[in-house]
Design an enzyme around this catalytic site. Structure first.
Site, PDB file in Angstrom:
ATOM      1  N   GLU A 159     -29.369   8.514  -2.654  1.00  0.00           N
ATOM      2  CA  GLU A 159     -28.646   7.348  -2.153  1.00  0.00           C
ATOM      3  C   GLU A 159     -29.541   6.420  -1.340  1.00  0.00           C
ATOM      4  OE1 GLU A 159     -25.446   8.828   0.253  1.00  0.00           O
ATOM      5  OE2 GLU A 159     -26.671  10.414   1.113  1.00  0.00           O
ATOM      6  N   ASP A 195     -23.612   4.357  -1.229  1.00  0.00           N
ATOM      7  CA  ASP A 195     -24.739   4.019  -0.360  1.00  0.00           C
ATOM      8  C   ASP A 195     -25.949   3.536  -1.158  1.00  0.00           C
ATOM      9  OD1 ASP A 195     -24.099   4.156   2.365  1.00  0.00           O
ATOM     10  OD2 ASP A 195     -24.060   6.334   2.323  1.00  0.00           O
ATOM     11  N   ARG A 219     -16.731  17.070   1.220  1.00  0.00           N
ATOM     12  CA  ARG A 219     -17.078  16.377   2.469  1.00  0.00           C
ATOM     13  C   ARG A 219     -16.661  17.266   3.640  1.00  0.00           C
ATOM     14  NH1 ARG A 219     -14.126  12.627  -0.665  1.00  0.00           N
ATOM     15  NH2 ARG A 219     -15.367  10.895  -1.517  1.00  0.00           N
ATOM     16  N   ARG A 257     -21.431  19.398   0.869  1.00  0.00           N
ATOM     17  CA  ARG A 257     -22.389  18.453   1.449  1.00  0.00           C
ATOM     18  C   ARG A 257     -22.519  18.740   2.934  1.00  0.00           C
ATOM     19  NH1 ARG A 257     -21.006  12.158   1.289  1.00  0.00           N
ATOM     20  NH2 ARG A 257     -19.558  12.814   2.936  1.00  0.00           N
ATOM     21  N   CYS A 308     -21.518  11.415  -7.652  1.00  0.00           N
ATOM     22  CA  CYS A 308     -20.316  11.661  -6.873  1.00  0.00           C
ATOM     23  C   CYS A 308     -19.823  10.412  -6.168  1.00  0.00           C
ATOM     24  CB  CYS A 308     -20.553  12.772  -5.846  1.00  0.00           C
ATOM     25  SG  CYS A 308     -21.872  12.406  -4.676  1.00  0.00           S
ATOM     26  N   HIS A 328       0.824  -1.205   0.000  1.00  0.00           N
ATOM     27  CA  HIS A 328       0.000   0.000   0.000  1.00  0.00           C
ATOM     28  C   HIS A 328       0.860   1.259   0.000  1.00  0.00           C
ATOM     29  CE1 HIS A 328      -3.786  -2.233   1.551  1.00  0.00           C
ATOM     30  NE2 HIS A 328      -3.788  -2.091   0.249  1.00  0.00           N
ATOM     31  N   ARG A 354     -21.791  -2.722   2.594  1.00  0.00           N
ATOM     32  CA  ARG A 354     -20.635  -2.623   1.696  1.00  0.00           C
ATOM     33  C   ARG A 354     -19.328  -2.951   2.394  1.00  0.00           C
ATOM     34  NH1 ARG A 354     -21.163   3.910   1.162  1.00  0.00           N
ATOM     35  NH2 ARG A 354     -19.555   4.530   2.631  1.00  0.00           N
TER      36      ARG A 354
END
Length: 826
Positions: free
Chosen positions: A717, A741, A585, A621, A788, A478, A751
């Site tokens: 969503e 979502d 966000r 948002r 998005c 990673h 998820r």
């Protein structure tokens, strides 16, 4: 169905074991828990009455198998048998199988409808798969006993006989090349057992000359089938064709892992060769991720493995991040030690949640899942029960887990060891408060280290770290993925680099050739400088192309915007050609400290970010916490089903004092920056939209503002929003589809649950229909519709989304150039 009872000293351990078994059987097994005692100060223990109740809960005519951990668990279970009605007690079997592996194997066998004797045999031989993998002796006698038991039952319970008993010439067969990323591991093996157990046929699975009983999870797992290997199913008997048909159907669904296989195939190879495509997060899918053999080092240089292209010329800096030491202190009691661990883990999980909202979120989501592993919880509970202090218990458990990854056959899995050490260090820092000494850079450098953790790489200052050279590490780690995504030239496995370099030494790192130069000749140094300049020119040309508009072949202009998580993402978004922000966000403001952000703090951030984008739209948002995103600074009561509880707008409307502060900050910022628009998450009903609009009117009045013209949109969503789209379109200025979502809720599939990953796929027909309906309604109503969620940045979906009428795409900044190019070719 045979019932399963898990008896443990620790309720956390038992819950973790049962969670694993439930995932393996997709909830088909009948399992009960008897664990812990009702004493908050000393919760570790067992209770005979609880064991008796658990047995009664799951017992039917097929009986019960009980698995236990240590000491008093056995004594409590034996006492429970004495308390039971003798007729019921005769149906109960206590076995010495390992509680984790045994429960998993027994549950799969029970869910397949096997009799109690076969369930016991499966549980009792559960460790043999692991022993065979590690080269230890297995319980051959036990295997023979299991085969004999199951063979004797073949006429009664449809158990398969061994291959030699299938008459030649009368068999049906089916061959399949396994494409599952990790081969036929436990979950696919469990799917095979469940699919074939009910057929009146003798069925055997082959890999080469090895064979497996298809009613035995352990037998299938011991075949060790890896990605790319061919298996053959043979069947005969009254229902042989039905068994072959069922297996064929299961194989075509890749044994329940179709979604993982699809993602892997997009990268053209198995995980053993390429790494996990879903976590590559921006790396080139055309580039093979096999670990290349070391190239020959020219004189004056060392050779490493290429990770990220580029050339850097700068002095060396040495990085070392030590693991905090285990403190010398007394054991504080089981309850206090567990509380300390839980608090530290929760703190790290909170940090990971914030990082998962950033541009490389998939990596930190994976770390969060690793940290939530119930096996870790189980092992910690056992160590603390032995009076080991929390820091020592944590380090010991994680050292063991890291060793397992280091010993894995797959290169990809070996390179996950670094992720384990990253999580380990972060929790140790949270437990001890020892953050170590920070690396302070005053000039651009080539950074040297033995290895780097993902969190180390993510926090690097690109203006100071021009390149990375590691003596260890791996190409699919990673850390390497992050370096590629950040555009930092990097080498790994550069043997001897730390022994030959000193801080301040001038070095040249050539990421294209995989060479680290200490003393190049004048001609080579000049050639490398020209190579560096050409690389920088190419980057500038790509960036220039990224700024060009995205116009389809038919002449349709499509808006391509960025998802951002805070001010640090602005520069990259603009450099990658973002035409605004489709999703800002705001959670970082609320999650970065224990105190709520003030109205003034929020206002300044919103205003400054909007100003950076000039007249390009910036979609803020409103606060989207709850469910998987708790708010430390504003704790809420625990909910049984938080994903279906107070999330997003529901939480904000239930706590208007929290919401009103944010709305005032947005309104004030919009008064100065009219490119700001507001987006509300988790909307399900028209009433919710009207409540938000009423609050906006109220806050405008308090601020002395007239009608500001603030555009208000909603995220689609929740399935209810899809069904209510016609009415909602009359209330708002735009729709934005949040596919992460939306997919979760349409498919009723968490998820974060890998056992049902094939359902959490935005290419599912039901999800596509929801997207299509939303686009149709928005276009008919004359409002814009954007996306998005993760699907917006997936270039495999771009053409389909354009055909559905999507007019705006918003994705992570690093994905925008490729997304724009895909749109231009559509």
């Amino acid at each position: 169905m045979v019932g399963i009872v898990v008896v443990s000293h620790s309720i956390l351990l038992a819950q973790g074991v049962v969670e694993l078994a439930t995932q393996m059987t997709q909830g088909k097994a009948n399992i009960a828990i008897a664990a812990g005692v009702d004493d908050p100060e000393n919760p570790i223990g067992t209770d005979a009455i609880a064991v008796m109740a658990a047995i009664e809960q799951v017992c039917d005519d097929d009986g019960v198998v009980v698995l236990m951990d240590l000491g008093s668990a056995l004594l409590s279970t034996e006492m429970a048998l004495e308390l039971l009605d003798p007729e019921l007690a005769d149906k109960v079997s206590l076995i010495s199988a390992p509680i984790v592996e045994g429960t998993m194997a027994a549950s799969v066998a029970a869910a397949a409808g096997l009799p109690r004797e076969a369930v016991i045999a499966e549980a009792s031989s559960a460790l043999d798969v692991k022993k065979a993998h590690l080269g230890e002796a297995t319980s051959v006698q036990q295997d023979d006993q299991q085969n004999t038991q199951q063979d004797d039952q073949s006429s009664d319970d449809n158990s398969p006989s061994i291959a030699s008993q299938i008459p030649d010439g009368l068999t049906l067969s089916f061959e399949w090349q396994v494409q599952n990323p990790h081969g036929l591991h436990a979950r696919p093996a469990a799917a095979i057992v469940g699919a074939l157990a009910s057929f009146d046929a003798d069925v055997v699975l082959f890999k080469g000359d090895q064979q497996a009983n298809t009613k035995s999870l352990n037998s299938i797992a011991k075949l060790g089938v890896r990605c790319g290997e061919v298996i053959r199913l043979q069947a005969n008997g009254a229902m042989a064709q039905q068994a072959i048909d069922a297996f064929t159907l299961l194989a075509n669904d890749h044994f329940g892992e179709a979604a993982q296989v699809s993602k892997m195939l997009a990268g053209e190879g198995c995980l053993g060769d390429q790494g996990e495509q879903g976590e590559q997060d921006g790396e080139n899918p055309e580039e093979p991720l096999v670990q290349c053999p070391e190239n020959a080092a020219p004189e004056g240089a060392l050779a490493g493995i290429r990770v990220s292209d580029g050339v850097a010329i700068a002095p060396a800096a040495i990085f070392s991040a030590a693991m905090p030491a285990v403190p010398k202190r007394e054991f504080a009691g089981a309850s206090a030690e567990i509380t300390a661990l839980n608090n530290a883990i929760a703190q790290v999980q909170q940090d990971l949640t914030t990082e998962a909202a950033g541009p490389h979120g998939a990596i930190f989501e994976a770390h969060s899942l690793m940290l939530a592993d119930p096996e870790i919880t189980r092992a910690l509970a056992l160590m603390i029960a032995e009076s080991v202090i929390s820091e020592q218990a944590w380090l010991a458990v994680m050292e063991g887990l890291a060793a397992q990854y280091a010993a894995a056959e797959s290169q990809y899995m070996r390179e996950r060891e670094a992720d384990i050490w990253d999580i380990t260090r972060r929790v140790m820092v949270a437990l001890t408060g020892d953050k170590g000494s920070a690396l302070t850079l005053t000039e651009p450098v080539v950074l040297f280290a033995r290895d780097l953790m993902p969190s180390d790489v993510a926090s690097l200052d690109k203006s100071k770290v021009l390149a990375i050279c590691l003596s260890e590490g791996g190409k699919t780690s990673h850390s390497a993925i992050l370096a590629r995504a950040m555009g930092i030239p990097a080498l790994v496995k550069t043997k001897g680099c730390l022994e030959q370099v000193h801080a301040g030494d001038p070095v040249i790192l050539d990421g294209f050739a995989g060479h680290l130069w200490f003393a190049p000749t004048a001609d080579i140094a000049q050639a490398l400088e020209l190579k560096r300049q050409q690389w920088r020119d190419d980057i500038e040309n790509s960036a220039a192309n990224a700024q060009a508009p995205a116009i389809t072949k038919a002449g349709r202009a499509i808006s391509v915007l960025a998802n951002i998580g805070g001010p640090d993402d602005v520069a990259q978004a603009l450099a990658c050609g973002a035409e605004g922000v489709g999703l800002f966000r705001t959670e970082f403001l609320f999650q970065q400290s224990d105190a709520l952000p003030s109205e003034e703090e929020q206002y300044q951030v919103y205003r400054d970010i909007a100003a950076a984008f000039g007249d390009k739209p910036v979609t803020i948002r409103s606060l989207d916490v709850g469910g998987d995103k708790p708010l430390v600074a504003y704790p809420m009561p625990a909910e049984e089903n938080p994903f279906l509880g107070q999330r997003g707008v529901r939480l904000c409307l239930a706590h208007p004092e929290l919401f009103a502060t944010q709305l005032r900050a947005i309104l004030r910022a919009h008064a100065e920056q009219p490119n700001i628009q507001l987006m509300i998450p988790m909307i399900a009903t028209v009433d919710e939209v009207q409540q938000v609009k009423a609050l906006l009117v109220q806050q405008c009045a308090q601020l002395g503002l007239s009608d500001t013209g603030l555009a208000v949109g909603i995220m689609i969503e929740v399935p209810a929003a899809v069904f209510n789209a016609d009415a909602l379109a009359k209330e708002v200025d735009f729709f934005s589809i949040g596919t992460n979502d939306l997919t979760q809720y349409v498919m009723a599939a968490d998820r974060g649950n890998s056992a049902i990953a094939e359902l959490v796929d935005y290419f599912q027909p039901a999800v596509i229909r929801a997207i299509a309906h939303t686009c149709e309604v928005a276009n008919k109503a004359g409002i814009s519709v954007s996306m998005c969620g993760e699907m917006a940045g997936d270039t495999k979906a771009t053409e389909a989304l354009l055909s559905l009428g999507l007019s705006k795409f918003s994705a992570s900044a690093a994905l925008l150039p490729a997304l724009k190019e895909t749109i231009r070719l559509s």
